[in-house]
Write an enzyme that holds these catalytic residues in place. Structure first.
Site, mmCIF file in Angstrom:
data_model
loop_
_atom_site.group_PDB
_atom_site.id
_atom_site.type_symbol
_atom_site.label_atom_id
_atom_site.label_comp_id
_atom_site.label_asym_id
_atom_site.label_seq_id
_atom_site.Cartn_x
_atom_site.Cartn_y
_atom_site.Cartn_z
ATOM 1 N N HIS A 123 0.816 -1.217 0.000
ATOM 2 C CA HIS A 123 0.000 0.000 0.000
ATOM 3 C C HIS A 123 0.849 1.268 0.000
ATOM 4 O O HIS A 123 0.339 2.350 -0.303
ATOM 5 C CB HIS A 123 -0.979 0.005 1.176
ATOM 6 C CG HIS A 123 -0.373 0.323 2.512
ATOM 7 N ND1 HIS A 123 -0.008 -0.648 3.425
ATOM 8 C CD2 HIS A 123 -0.061 1.510 3.104
ATOM 9 C CE1 HIS A 123 0.465 -0.067 4.516
ATOM 10 N NE2 HIS A 123 0.449 1.232 4.337
ATOM 11 N N ASP A 153 0.288 -7.576 1.627
ATOM 12 C CA ASP A 153 0.756 -6.192 1.731
ATOM 13 C C ASP A 153 2.277 -6.104 1.759
ATOM 14 O O ASP A 153 2.852 -5.283 2.472
ATOM 15 C CB ASP A 153 0.162 -5.507 2.970
ATOM 16 C CG ASP A 153 0.178 -3.985 2.846
ATOM 17 O OD1 ASP A 153 0.307 -3.481 1.712
ATOM 18 O OD2 ASP A 153 0.093 -3.295 3.879
ATOM 19 N N GLY A 225 3.166 6.594 7.873
ATOM 20 C CA GLY A 225 4.547 6.839 7.463
ATOM 21 C C GLY A 225 5.488 5.767 7.975
ATOM 22 O O GLY A 225 6.557 5.544 7.410
ATOM 23 N N ASN A 226 5.104 5.086 9.071
ATOM 24 C CA ASN A 226 5.887 3.951 9.560
ATOM 25 C C ASN A 226 5.706 2.716 8.675
ATOM 26 O O ASN A 226 6.500 1.771 8.771
ATOM 27 C CB ASN A 226 5.479 3.563 10.987
ATOM 28 C CG ASN A 226 6.238 4.324 12.045
ATOM 29 O OD1 ASN A 226 5.658 5.110 12.782
ATOM 30 N ND2 ASN A 226 7.538 4.106 12.125
ATOM 31 N N SER A 227 4.657 2.700 7.870
ATOM 32 C CA SER A 227 4.369 1.530 7.043
ATOM 33 C C SER A 227 5.575 1.156 6.188
ATOM 34 O O SER A 227 6.148 1.999 5.496
ATOM 35 C CB SER A 227 3.179 1.809 6.129
ATOM 36 O OG SER A 227 2.001 1.957 6.884
ATOM 37 N N ALA A 244 0.512 -1.570 9.772
ATOM 38 C CA ALA A 244 -0.778 -0.940 10.060
ATOM 39 C C ALA A 244 -0.861 -0.554 11.525
ATOM 40 O O ALA A 244 -0.158 -1.100 12.377
ATOM 41 C CB ALA A 244 -1.931 -1.888 9.720
ATOM 42 N N GLY A 286 -8.599 -27.043 -2.244
ATOM 43 C CA GLY A 286 -9.588 -27.461 -3.228
ATOM 44 C C GLY A 286 -10.883 -27.968 -2.618
ATOM 45 O O GLY A 286 -11.379 -29.038 -3.009
#
Length: 473
Positions: A123, A153, A225-227, A244, A286
């Site tokens: 992200h 992510d 911003g830490n992401s 997150a 499956g």
């Protein structure tokens, strides 16, 4: 003399506080002959040692960690119309649209100095036209996109830079609640920032709006911003990728002690696939399952409403090869407790391709253990039906499916121009929600519904919010 005394007192007050200033003022106002000696005011200071022992500090460890954590800056060019989202006027007056640059900030971690590999979040760089990385020494370099996986992510980039340092990956990141961890990143664009805390929980899988989940939860402050930044242990090893934070007022409201990071074992597996092929493939058992509720538990004679009951087993699938049957209840996978159908689906999505799986199953009042392996399904249209040649299919992003449990179907990932699928009207981005050959919710179900090769094939498509039935010839 009084003016000088007052000035000196005010200067002292600014520098040392009111108590020191008062003492100096009183001393200066005494007659010269009787001026007392002013005792030195003790200043608070943190000693370097106590009883000859150095005080604990994270500084030595962080000196080795911070050079490996980078700031990520992205730019995205978008066209903005003065008519907003009105489709009629946007088409009528396209020349009135203007280009706007959207910019965002995030973090990343250098994990391979020789290759220049940088791990970050999907992200952070999603939809970006330009991505640049600022190193801890101030250098800024343009990053090359290698690949990303929306469902975990995780994203991988490469930077052309010399004299860079990679952060060592923890080989055994079996974190426990209470272990100390440190988060390093670029919150709110302030630049490299360090916060510390403990592991609050492991194996979190109920974070809203995210795909496959097995998060480390920490109270180390993780803000916007830490992401993509680093979560490290006290040895300076990378144990997670910060991804997150949760706040009931929204993430921009700041940290409230609920931060989440992707475990390094999962990130390493995704990174390896991205570096090798540029994409991530996942295996499947499956089969279709349903959460065991009180009604189902009573019908199956179970003591407690827990587990995922098998409702359908696809022919030739790993579940079929393992001997699973309709009515079996899966209560554990590789020793991990399975409480519902969602937990089993999440478990499958987090496993490496062809990973061995041991399922604990309840059948007719007995507990069985069955072994199988997760295998990937072919995604090319020709392997599904000759009339779909030229199309490539994929399951829906897990984050989208989590947002709306009723959403199901198969995504048309790519269509080769001029191919049979293209001539039949399939386009990239189409969502196949049903077919006259049967109902399905994912790629495994789609393939199974077409196993008998129906003579007539009609697909129901959703395209830009509109539904249409299309005949495949």
């Amino acid at each position: 003399m009084r003016a000088k005394t007052t000035l000196l007192a005010l200067t002292a007050a600014a520098a040392f506080g009111g108590f020191t200033a008062t003492a100096i003022r009183d001393a200066l106002q005494q007659p010269a002959a009787a001026a007392p000696t002013v005792a030195a005011v003790p200043m608070a200071a943190l000693p370097a040692t106590v009883d000859g022992q150095a005080l604990p500090s994270l500084a030595p460890m962080l000196k080795t960690v911070t050079p490996s954590v980078v700031s990520v800056h992205t730019k995205q060019r978008v066209r903005v119309s003065p008519f907003g989202n009105d489709p009629f006027f946007r088409r009528m007056f396209p020349e009135l649209s203007q280009e706007r640059i959207n910019e965002s900030l995030g973090s990343g971690v250098i994990v391979d100095a020789a290759q220049g590999y940088v791990l970050t979040n999907h992200h952070v760089i999603e939809g970006a036209d330009d991505v640049s990385v600022t190193l801890s020494d101030g250098r800024t370099v343009k990053a090359e996109f290698i690949g990303s996986d929306i469902d975990t992510d995780v994203a991988l980039m490469r930077i052309p830079a010399d004299n860079i340092t990679a952060l060592p990956l923890a080989q055994d990141a079996n974190l426990q609640v209470g272990d100390f961890v440190v988060a390093v990143g670029n919150p709110f664009g302030f630049g490299q920032t360090v916060t510390s805390g403990i592991v609050s929980a492991v194996g979190r899988s109920n974070v809203p709006g995210v795909g496959y989940q097995n998060f480390i939860q920490t109270d180390a402050s993780i803000n916007p911003g830490n992401s993509g930044g680093a979560l490290v242990n006290l040895r300076g090893q990378l144990v997670g990728i910060n991804t997150a934070s949760f706040n009931t007022q929204g993430s921009m409201a700041g940290n409230i002690g609920l931060g989440f990071a992707i475990p390094i074992g999962l990130a390493r597996n995704v990174m390896t696939q991205l570096a090798t092929t540029g994409s991530v493939q996942r295996g499947t058992l499956g089969m279709d399952t349903q959460t065991v509720d009180a009604r189902i538990a009573q019908g199956l004679g179970l003591d407690t409403p827990r587990g995922a009951v098998v409702t359908r087993v696809y022919n030739g699938s790993p579940a079929a090869r393992a001997g699973l049957r309709t009515g079996d209840v899966v209560v554990a996978a590789n020793g991990q407790r399975i409480d519902d159908s969602e937990a089993l689906r999440n478990f499958q999505g987090l496993q490496a391709l062809d990973a061995p799986v041991i399922l604990e199953v309840l059948r007719d009042g007995r507990t069985l253990k069955v072994e199988t392996r997760l295998t990937a399904l072919p995604r090319d249209g020709a392997s599904v039906d000759i009339r779909l040649t030229g199309a490539t299919f994929a399951d829906l992003p897990e984050a989208l499916r989590r947002q709306n449990q009723r959403v199901g179907g198969v995504l048309v990932e790519k269509v080769e121009p001029g191919s049979r699928a293209h001539q039949n009207g399939l386009r990239e981005g189409d969502l196949i929600v049903a077919a006259n050959s049967g109902q399905f919710r994912d790629l495994a179900g789609f393939r199974d519904s077409l196993a008998d090769r129906p003579s007539d094939l009609v697909l129901r498509l959703s395209r830009r919010g509109r539904i249409a039935d299309v005949m495949m010839r």
